[in-house]
Design an enzyme around this catalytic site. Structure first.
Site, PDB file in Angstrom:
ATOM      1  N   GLY A  37      29.793   9.645 -28.499  1.00  0.00           N
ATOM      2  CA  GLY A  37      29.953  10.969 -29.096  1.00  0.00           C
ATOM      3  C   GLY A  37      30.991  11.000 -30.203  1.00  0.00           C
ATOM      4  O   GLY A  37      31.429   9.971 -30.702  1.00  0.00           O
ATOM      5  N   HIS A  43      27.709   6.492 -37.023  1.00  0.00           N
ATOM      6  CA  HIS A  43      26.630   6.800 -36.067  1.00  0.00           C
ATOM      7  C   HIS A  43      25.385   7.293 -36.810  1.00  0.00           C
ATOM      8  O   HIS A  43      24.258   6.949 -36.460  1.00  0.00           O
ATOM      9  CB  HIS A  43      27.059   7.901 -35.093  1.00  0.00           C
ATOM     10  CG  HIS A  43      28.187   7.527 -34.189  1.00  0.00           C
ATOM     11  ND1 HIS A  43      29.373   8.216 -34.157  1.00  0.00           N
ATOM     12  CD2 HIS A  43      28.297   6.542 -33.270  1.00  0.00           C
ATOM     13  CE1 HIS A  43      30.170   7.679 -33.258  1.00  0.00           C
ATOM     14  NE2 HIS A  43      29.552   6.653 -32.705  1.00  0.00           N
ATOM     15  N   GLN A  67      34.317   1.107 -19.135  1.00  0.00           N
ATOM     16  CA  GLN A  67      34.735   0.159 -20.164  1.00  0.00           C
ATOM     17  C   GLN A  67      36.190   0.349 -20.601  1.00  0.00           C
ATOM     18  O   GLN A  67      36.662  -0.340 -21.493  1.00  0.00           O
ATOM     19  CB  GLN A  67      33.778   0.181 -21.363  1.00  0.00           C
ATOM     20  CG  GLN A  67      33.771   1.453 -22.185  1.00  0.00           C
ATOM     21  CD  GLN A  67      32.636   1.463 -23.194  1.00  0.00           C
ATOM     22  OE1 GLN A  67      31.463   1.539 -22.823  1.00  0.00           O
ATOM     23  NE2 GLN A  67      32.949   1.389 -24.476  1.00  0.00           N
ATOM     24  N   ARG A 193      37.845   7.018 -33.195  1.00  0.00           N
ATOM     25  CA  ARG A 193      39.277   6.965 -32.868  1.00  0.00           C
ATOM     26  C   ARG A 193      40.173   7.318 -34.056  1.00  0.00           C
ATOM     27  O   ARG A 193      41.345   7.626 -33.864  1.00  0.00           O
ATOM     28  CB  ARG A 193      39.648   5.574 -32.347  1.00  0.00           C
ATOM     29  CG  ARG A 193      39.136   5.302 -30.943  1.00  0.00           C
ATOM     30  CD  ARG A 193      39.679   4.004 -30.386  1.00  0.00           C
ATOM     31  NE  ARG A 193      39.445   3.914 -28.950  1.00  0.00           N
ATOM     32  CZ  ARG A 193      38.407   3.285 -28.406  1.00  0.00           C
ATOM     33  NH1 ARG A 193      37.506   2.707 -29.167  1.00  0.00           N
ATOM     34  NH2 ARG A 193      38.273   3.244 -27.087  1.00  0.00           N
TER      35      ARG A 193
HETATM   36  O1  PAF Z   1      30.251   1.466 -29.148  1.00  0.00           O
HETATM   37  C1  PAF Z   1      30.248   2.399 -28.330  1.00  0.00           C
HETATM   38  O2  PAF Z   1      30.340   3.591 -28.676  1.00  0.00           O
HETATM   39  C2  PAF Z   1      30.152   2.090 -26.851  1.00  0.00           C
HETATM   40  O3  PAF Z   1      30.845   0.920 -26.544  1.00  0.00           O
HETATM   41  C3  PAF Z   1      28.717   2.035 -26.310  1.00  0.00           C
HETATM   42  C4  PAF Z   1      27.911   0.941 -27.001  1.00  0.00           C
HETATM   43  C5  PAF Z   1      28.039   3.373 -26.545  1.00  0.00           C
HETATM   44  C6  PAF Z   1      28.712   1.754 -24.809  1.00  0.00           C
HETATM   45  O4  PAF Z   1      29.427   2.723 -24.103  1.00  0.00           O
END
Ligand code: PAF
Length: 287
Positions: A37, A43, A67, A193
């Site tokens: 998001g 993106h 993660q 970020r």
């Molecule tokens: O790159 C990301 O935003 C994340 O690491 C992903 C690939 C969506 C997995 O949570």
């Protein structure tokens, strides 16, 4: 829960409903763009690639707790669902998968997917949960959504290498597409970020792309020693006060093994902390 918005995009948070929608696409090709998001130009470029390649594009938004380690930025990871929906409105995306943590990791969840060797380097050293978490969520998303194509950005070069290895090793019928890293006009690699940077750190963060540009220039002029290049990069980054270098890697772009000399195709990858915000950047050079 299914929310039918006034525009064409359907938002699904239930795994069962997501599976049904995917199945209803029958013989159409599905492209998946997995995200956490806070959608940005990077993106949108993944989405554009998917829309151009596939009949249906599905975006997932899930800030994957697995993660992150406890000392990382899970709690302050930026969110903006309504902003994301606005961006998706006219993007050609057919459905947004937006599950919650309990749906993805119900009580009793026990499975971790691990890819060996390439995960023990670069980001894998300081972020021990990162690639286990990424591999696990990616397999889950592929199993739920059943895409034929999935799109990832080269900013997360090591993540892409892990996902490519994973899909090859497990014979998954998903074609992984690499999409080039995107930069702001001043050179900063685009990342969700970046929004967590203070105005001062936002300026300091330019040392990442500047140091990569300097290294490229030195390589063009004939410098091959990784140690020398690393020293130049380190000097540029350290000239900004308060920066904390995690790694400067000059390595093989496939297996991520460090190289003594820049010969042939080489990846220069950086991870640096600016206050609480850790940024990564990279470039490919030809020695
Ligand atoms: O790159 C990301 O935003 C994340 O690491 C992903 C690939 C969506 C997995 O949570």
């Amino acid at each position: 829960m299914t929310v039918e918005l006034k525009q064409k995009i359907v938002v699904l948070s239930s795994i069962e409903e997501m599976k049904k929608v995917s199945a209803s696409f029958c013989d159409q090709t599905i492209g998946l763009v997995p995200t956490m998001g806070y959608l940005h130009k990077g993106h949108m470029s993944l989405i554009k690639n998917s829309v151009q390649t596939c009949d249906q594009t599905i975006v997932s938004i899930f800030v994957n707790p697995k993660q992150f380690s406890s000392n990382e930025d899970f709690d302050i990871y930026p969110h903006d669902l309504s902003g994301d929906l606005e961006k998706l409105e006219s993007s050609g995306v057919g459905a947004l998968f937006y599950p919650d943590k309990e749906a993805i990791y119900p009580e009793g969840f026990k499975t971790n997917i691990e890819v060996a060797t390439i995960t023990n380097k670069l980001c894998g050293i300081s972020r021990p949960n990162l690639f286990k978490g990424v591999a696990t969520i990616i397999i889950k998303l592929f199993n739920i959504i059943r895409p034929q194509h999935a799109f990832f950005g080269e900013k997360d070069w090591q993540q892409l290498a892990v996902i490519e290895t994973l899909t090859k090793d497990l014979n998954m019928d998903v074609q992984i597409h690499r999409v080039p890293l995107m930069r702001e006009a001043d050179g900063l690699a685009i990342s969700s970020r970046n929004s967590n940077l203070s105005p001062k750190d936002r300026v300091k963060a330019l040392c990442l792309s500047k140091s990569l540009d300097f290294a490229k220039q030195k390589i063009k002029q004939g410098m091959v020693s990784s140690a020398e290049l690393r020293r130049h990069i380190k000097n540029i980054i350290s000239s900004e006060s308060g920066t904390q270098i995690d790694y400067i890697s000059i390595c093989d772009p496939e297996n991520l093994e460090e190289k003594k000399d820049v010969k042939g195709r080489t990846l220069i990858a950086l991870a640096v902390k600016f206050g609480p915000t850790r940024l990564i950047d990279n470039c490919i050079v030809e020695g």
